[in-house]
Design an enzyme around this catalytic site. Structure first.
Site, PDB file in Angstrom:
ATOM      1  N   ILE A  12      70.168  54.399  57.393  1.00  0.00           N
ATOM      2  CA  ILE A  12      70.620  55.198  58.318  1.00  0.00           C
ATOM      3  C   ILE A  12      69.621  55.992  58.940  1.00  0.00           C
ATOM      4  O   ILE A  12      69.650  56.510  59.886  1.00  0.00           O
ATOM      5  CB  ILE A  12      72.058  55.710  57.849  1.00  0.00           C
ATOM      6  CG1 ILE A  12      72.834  54.923  57.513  1.00  0.00           C
ATOM      7  CG2 ILE A  12      72.557  56.585  59.215  1.00  0.00           C
ATOM      8  CD1 ILE A  12      74.367  55.613  56.827  1.00  0.00           C
ATOM      9  N   ASN A  32      61.754  59.218  48.585  1.00  0.00           N
ATOM     10  CA  ASN A  32      61.096  58.959  47.356  1.00  0.00           C
ATOM     11  C   ASN A  32      60.816  57.482  47.017  1.00  0.00           C
ATOM     12  O   ASN A  32      60.327  57.177  46.069  1.00  0.00           O
ATOM     13  CB  ASN A  32      61.808  59.606  46.195  1.00  0.00           C
ATOM     14  CG  ASN A  32      63.206  59.009  45.937  1.00  0.00           C
ATOM     15  OD1 ASN A  32      63.596  58.069  46.720  1.00  0.00           O
ATOM     16  ND2 ASN A  32      63.806  59.215  44.989  1.00  0.00           N
ATOM     17  N   ASP A  58      60.303  63.740  46.025  1.00  0.00           N
ATOM     18  CA  ASP A  58      61.690  63.512  45.221  1.00  0.00           C
ATOM     19  C   ASP A  58      62.276  64.828  45.335  1.00  0.00           C
ATOM     20  O   ASP A  58      61.741  65.624  44.714  1.00  0.00           O
ATOM     21  CB  ASP A  58      61.299  63.082  43.941  1.00  0.00           C
ATOM     22  CG  ASP A  58      62.664  62.463  43.214  1.00  0.00           C
ATOM     23  OD1 ASP A  58      63.867  63.068  43.350  1.00  0.00           O
ATOM     24  OD2 ASP A  58      62.766  61.564  42.201  1.00  0.00           O
ATOM     25  N   SER A 125      81.051  60.934  54.096  1.00  0.00           N
ATOM     26  CA  SER A 125      81.733  59.878  54.040  1.00  0.00           C
ATOM     27  C   SER A 125      83.067  59.888  54.062  1.00  0.00           C
ATOM     28  O   SER A 125      83.905  60.707  53.608  1.00  0.00           O
ATOM     29  CB  SER A 125      81.118  58.953  52.557  1.00  0.00           C
ATOM     30  OG  SER A 125      81.852  58.092  52.152  1.00  0.00           O
ATOM     31  N   TYR A 150      80.794  58.309  43.266  1.00  0.00           N
ATOM     32  CA  TYR A 150      79.904  58.610  44.712  1.00  0.00           C
ATOM     33  C   TYR A 150      80.950  59.382  45.496  1.00  0.00           C
ATOM     34  O   TYR A 150      80.245  60.416  46.215  1.00  0.00           O
ATOM     35  CB  TYR A 150      79.671  57.333  45.165  1.00  0.00           C
ATOM     36  CG  TYR A 150      79.438  57.316  46.604  1.00  0.00           C
ATOM     37  CD1 TYR A 150      78.076  57.859  47.118  1.00  0.00           C
ATOM     38  CD2 TYR A 150      80.428  57.051  47.812  1.00  0.00           C
ATOM     39  CE1 TYR A 150      77.806  57.903  48.460  1.00  0.00           C
ATOM     40  CE2 TYR A 150      79.913  57.056  48.989  1.00  0.00           C
ATOM     41  CZ  TYR A 150      78.686  57.417  49.535  1.00  0.00           C
ATOM     42  OH  TYR A 150      78.391  57.513  50.745  1.00  0.00           O
ATOM     43  N   LYS A 154      80.267  63.517  47.397  1.00  0.00           N
ATOM     44  CA  LYS A 154      80.310  63.805  48.621  1.00  0.00           C
ATOM     45  C   LYS A 154      81.495  64.934  49.000  1.00  0.00           C
ATOM     46  O   LYS A 154      81.352  65.892  49.733  1.00  0.00           O
ATOM     47  CB  LYS A 154      80.869  62.543  49.639  1.00  0.00           C
ATOM     48  CG  LYS A 154      79.564  61.553  49.748  1.00  0.00           C
ATOM     49  CD  LYS A 154      78.429  62.228  50.559  1.00  0.00           C
ATOM     50  CE  LYS A 154      77.552  61.018  50.627  1.00  0.00           C
ATOM     51  NZ  LYS A 154      76.108  61.752  51.275  1.00  0.00           N
TER      52      LYS A 154
END
Length: 338
Positions: A12, A32, A58, A125, A150, A154
């Protein structure tokens, strides 16, 4: 104006850089290269005629982040994509996700907090909603307990941003997107997963090209019309354009609150089997797949109510599922030399 895009060589991020440069912005990309390639810079240059400034960095290295912002104190806005993004992998390796998705966000915000004013776009998300009780999902839907690490990163990320914005000069827009797919119509950039794909569409295209023997469909006993999970698949170019619109809203001080939230999707849910059928139509070939057990961390159904983004941002997804799959297939064939 100079815009920082973290995770800028990712799927994206790279498409968003194209749209930013098409709109005349100067872009610095940080990545990174853990899940991306330097070749993406060439693709961006071929499309836009300009290569963004690139820093291999990083963001988990706090000192490196501090030094970067000291040397680049003229950044007008930050679009923050840098994060690990696979639901299944996050279940298997939660600490990687907490370190990569939370620490990096904190370090960037710490530097922005030092500025007199800062504009921050966060790549969020639909997983923050967990398994929503009602479809389509609006921005006011209750935030359910996260089903995967995950999704939890978010949720935590959004909470951190909200708390920091209250006590600083940071203005932020959180973009909760659904399932990005496809590639730039030029096929110069696209989704380039390293190793076995964690997302449906690159696995479909890799199976279609012969790189994978067959596609695994995780469960066909969900309470949906055909028994497979339903998602809202949005073309990545439509998604990228929304980021530029949101950024301009902050730069022009048109935001009504210090933190604003928008869903980005098509408003249409498609099942896994419907996506397979649509791919078979655009590729004109039969796809090998098998039904396997459900995957931990997957929800049943998620598709967006996008009225808020349509009305306030003046943004609307333009591409169909078939458009997006056709572009993904074109990209897959190009990178495999077919």
């Amino acid at each position: 104006m100079k815009i920082l895009v973290t995770g800028g060589l990712g799927f994206i991020g790279s498409h968003t850089i194209v749209e930013l440069q098409n709109q005349g912005f100067d872009v610095i990309a940080i990545d990174n290269l853990s899940n991306s390639s330097l070749s993406v810079l060439e693709g961006i240059e071929k499309i836009t005629g300009k290569k963004p400034i690139f820093e291999q960095l990083d963001l988990r290295d706090k000192l490196a982040v501090q030094n970067f912002f000291k040397l680049n104190d003229d950044i007008s806005g930050v679009i923050h994509f840098a994060a690990s993004k696979a639901v299944g992998e996050s279940v298997e390796n939660p600490l990687l996700y907490y370190e990569n998705n939370i620490n990096t966000l904190v370090y960037v915000l710490q530097e922005l907090q030092k500025k007199e004013s800062a504009n921050f776009i966060f790549s969020s998300s639909c997983t923050v909603y967990g398994q929503a009780e009602k479809m389509p999902i609006t921005e006011n839907a209750p935030i359910q307990p996260a089903i995967s690490p995950y999704g939890n990163t978010k949720q935590i990320g959004e909470e951190i941003i909200a708390e920091v914005c209250k006590v600083s000069n940071i203005n932020s827009i959180l973009l909760r997107y659904f399932n990005p797919i496809g590639s730039h119509p030029s096929a110069e950039i696209g989704e380039l997963p390293i190793g076995v794909p964690q997302n449906l569409v690159p696995f479909i295209t890799q199976t279609g090209i012969g790189l994978r023997k067959e596609l695994s469909v995780y469960g066909n006993d969900y309470p949906t019309p055909d028994g497979t999970c339903i998602r809202d698949y949005i073309h990545v170019v439509d998604l990228a354009k929304a980021h530029v619109i949101a950024l301009k809203r902050l730069l022009n001080k048109n935001n009504l609150e210090k933190i604003e939230i928008f869903n980005l999707g098509t408003g249409t849910g498609s099942s896994v089997l419907e996506v397979i059928a649509a791919f078979e139509k655009v590729s004109e070939q039969k796809l090998q797949y098998k039904i396997v057990d459900r995957r931990e961390g997957d929800i049943i159904s998620a598709y967006a109510n996008t009225d808020k983004a349509n009305t306030i941002l003046g943004w609307k997804a333009e591409s169909t599922l078939e458009n997006a799959l056709e572009s993904a297939w074109k990209w897959e064939k190009k990178i495999r030399g077919k």
